[in-house]
Design a protein around this motif. Structure first.
Motif, short mmCIF file in Angstrom:
data_model
loop_
_atom_site.label_atom_id
_atom_site.label_comp_id
_atom_site.label_asym_id
_atom_site.label_seq_id
_atom_site.Cartn_x
_atom_site.Cartn_y
_atom_site.Cartn_z
N GLY A 50 -12.40 0.92 16.01
CA GLY A 50 -13.47 1.47 16.63
C GLY A 50 -14.51 1.85 15.91
N GLU A 51 -14.57 2.07 14.48
CA GLU A 51 -15.20 2.63 13.49
C GLU A 51 -15.55 1.47 12.65
N GLU A 52 -16.57 1.59 11.57
CA GLU A 52 -16.93 0.61 10.57
C GLU A 52 -15.88 0.25 9.83
N ILE A 53 -15.69 -0.90 9.39
CA ILE A 53 -14.55 -1.28 8.57
C ILE A 53 -14.93 -0.85 7.09
N LEU A 54 -13.99 -0.40 6.40
CA LEU A 54 -14.08 0.25 5.06
C LEU A 54 -13.25 -0.61 3.95
N TRP A 55 -13.80 -0.58 2.88
CA TRP A 55 -13.04 -1.37 1.94
C TRP A 55 -12.82 -0.57 0.77
N TRP A 56 -11.68 -0.83 0.27
CA TRP A 56 -11.13 0.33 -0.84
C TRP A 56 -10.45 -0.31 -2.02
N CYS A 57 -10.87 0.23 -3.05
CA CYS A 57 -10.00 -0.10 -4.50
C CYS A 57 -9.82 1.22 -5.32
N PRO A 58 -8.74 2.11 -4.96
CA PRO A 58 -8.83 3.34 -5.28
C PRO A 58 -8.27 3.43 -6.95
N ASP A 59 -8.58 4.49 -7.58
CA ASP A 59 -8.29 4.75 -8.87
C ASP A 59 -7.77 6.17 -9.13
N PRO A 60 -6.55 6.49 -9.35
CA PRO A 60 -5.37 5.43 -9.62
C PRO A 60 -4.87 4.54 -8.53
N ARG A 61 -4.27 3.70 -9.14
CA ARG A 61 -3.46 2.52 -7.99
C ARG A 61 -1.89 2.95 -7.94
N PHE A 62 -1.65 2.82 -6.83
CA PHE A 62 0.19 3.28 -6.58
C PHE A 62 0.68 1.96 -6.51
N VAL A 63 1.66 1.78 -7.56
CA VAL A 63 2.32 0.55 -7.69
C VAL A 63 3.83 0.82 -7.91
N LEU A 64 4.48 -0.35 -7.88
CA LEU A 64 5.94 -0.50 -8.25
C LEU A 64 6.08 -1.57 -9.31
N LEU A 65 6.79 -1.32 -10.23
CA LEU A 65 6.96 -2.50 -11.24
C LEU A 65 8.51 -2.90 -10.77
N PRO A 66 9.03 -3.77 -10.60
CA PRO A 66 10.18 -4.37 -10.01
C PRO A 66 11.36 -3.72 -10.86
N ASP A 67 11.21 -3.69 -12.26
CA ASP A 67 12.35 -3.39 -13.20
C ASP A 67 12.45 -1.86 -13.10
N GLU A 68 11.71 -1.13 -12.49
CA GLU A 68 11.87 0.43 -12.37
C GLU A 68 12.24 1.13 -11.18
N ILE A 69 12.49 0.26 -10.38
CA ILE A 69 13.05 0.40 -8.84
C ILE A 69 14.20 1.54 -9.15
N LYS A 70 14.08 2.73 -8.45
CA LYS A 70 15.09 3.64 -8.47
C LYS A 70 16.01 3.50 -7.13
N VAL A 71 17.46 3.46 -7.29
CA VAL A 71 18.21 3.45 -6.05
C VAL A 71 19.15 4.42 -6.29
N SER A 72 18.99 5.42 -5.02
CA SER A 72 20.31 6.44 -5.21
C SER A 72 21.38 6.17 -5.12
N LYS A 73 22.30 7.02 -5.43
CA LYS A 73 24.06 6.58 -5.14
C LYS A 73 24.01 6.27 -3.81
N SER A 74 23.39 7.35 -2.63
CA SER A 74 23.74 7.05 -1.44
C SER A 74 23.26 5.81 -0.96
N MET A 75 22.23 5.48 -1.43
CA MET A 75 21.44 4.09 -0.84
C MET A 75 22.26 3.02 -1.56
N ARG A 76 22.85 3.02 -2.77
CA ARG A 76 23.54 2.09 -2.99
C ARG A 76 25.03 1.91 -2.21
N LYS A 77 25.52 2.98 -1.92
CA LYS A 77 26.57 2.87 -0.95
C LYS A 77 26.26 2.07 0.33
N ILE A 78 25.22 2.48 0.70
CA ILE A 78 24.78 1.88 2.23
C ILE A 78 24.67 0.35 2.05
#
Length: 217
Positions: A50-78
């Motif tokens: 209902g409001e004006e369309i806003l377009w963003w490119c924030p600095d800094p940017r929140f990203v995940l590098l696949p090799d850096e994913i963290k999996v807790s022991k509890s999630m690994r069990k699940i």
């Protein structure tokens, strides 16, 4: 801040234009062509319906590098217990609908308008947007969707109806596509994704990865 022309698909260059808090432009439309063009530049829409369309490119940017994913022991069990099963593009419409309807902490409404939903559904039909579904006994209990641009996945939104569903789906997606993904764009910070290894990087670094990816496609 730049006002966009509805009759011309263009944006300010996010490498040289740095709006307030990452706000690049406003106006324009939510056509499939404009959205696809925006994401290739590292720009995304985020606004209140209902409001004006806003377009963003924030600095800094929140990203995940696949090799850096963290999996807790509890999630690994699940994951090892096969509590959930996963699919890709089995029900994009239901995933995005659930994302729209999910309650968000600190938010009274949704940023995902019907018009934006329709555009992403079209992008999915063109093979540009994908969904990941999380199932429990044939019931859709979680998932997320986003745009795939070469080796970069631009995540949009996720939902979970049961505990750990969206987290399990995200981990499964990253680990299953580790060799094909260079980066996952998470856009803005959330504690949920930070716990999985997402981090802030400078906008220039993010745009460099995105542009190099676009050149290789």
């Amino acid at each position: 801040m730049v006002r966009l022309d509805e009759n011309e698909i263009s944006f300010p260059d996010p490498e040289v234009y740095d709006g307030h808090d990452g706000l690049i432009a406003f106006g324009g439309d939510l056509s499939v062509e404009r959205i696809w063009f925006a994401y290739q530049l590292g720009i995304f829409p985020w606004y209140n319906p209902g409001e004006e369309i806003l377009w963003w490119c924030p600095d800094p940017r929140f990203v995940l590098l696949p090799d850096e994913i963290k999996v807790s022991k509890s999630m690994r069990k699940i994951l090892n217990r096969n509590v959930f099963t996963f699919s890709e593009n089995r029900n994009f419409r239901e995933v995005i609908k659930n994302c729209q309807q999910s309650e968000r902490k600190g938010q009274s409404g949704t940023w995902l308008s019907d018009e934006l939903m329709d555009s992403f559904i079209q992008l999915h039909e063109y093979g540009l947007a994908k969904s990941i579904e999380v199932w429990q006994e044939e019931e859709l209990v979680g998932g997320f969707y986003g745009l795939q641009i070469g080796n970069v996945f631009c995540g949009e939104s996720m939902f979970a109806k049961v505990s750990n569903a969206s987290k399990a789906g995200f981990i499964h997606f990253v680990e299953s596509n580790r060799n094909q993904l260079e980066l996952i764009d998470c856009q803005s910070h959330t504690e949920h994704l930070e716990s999985l290894g997402a981090k802030m990087i400078p906008k220039k670094e993010f745009l460099k990865i995105l542009h190099e990816n676009n050149e290789r496609r």
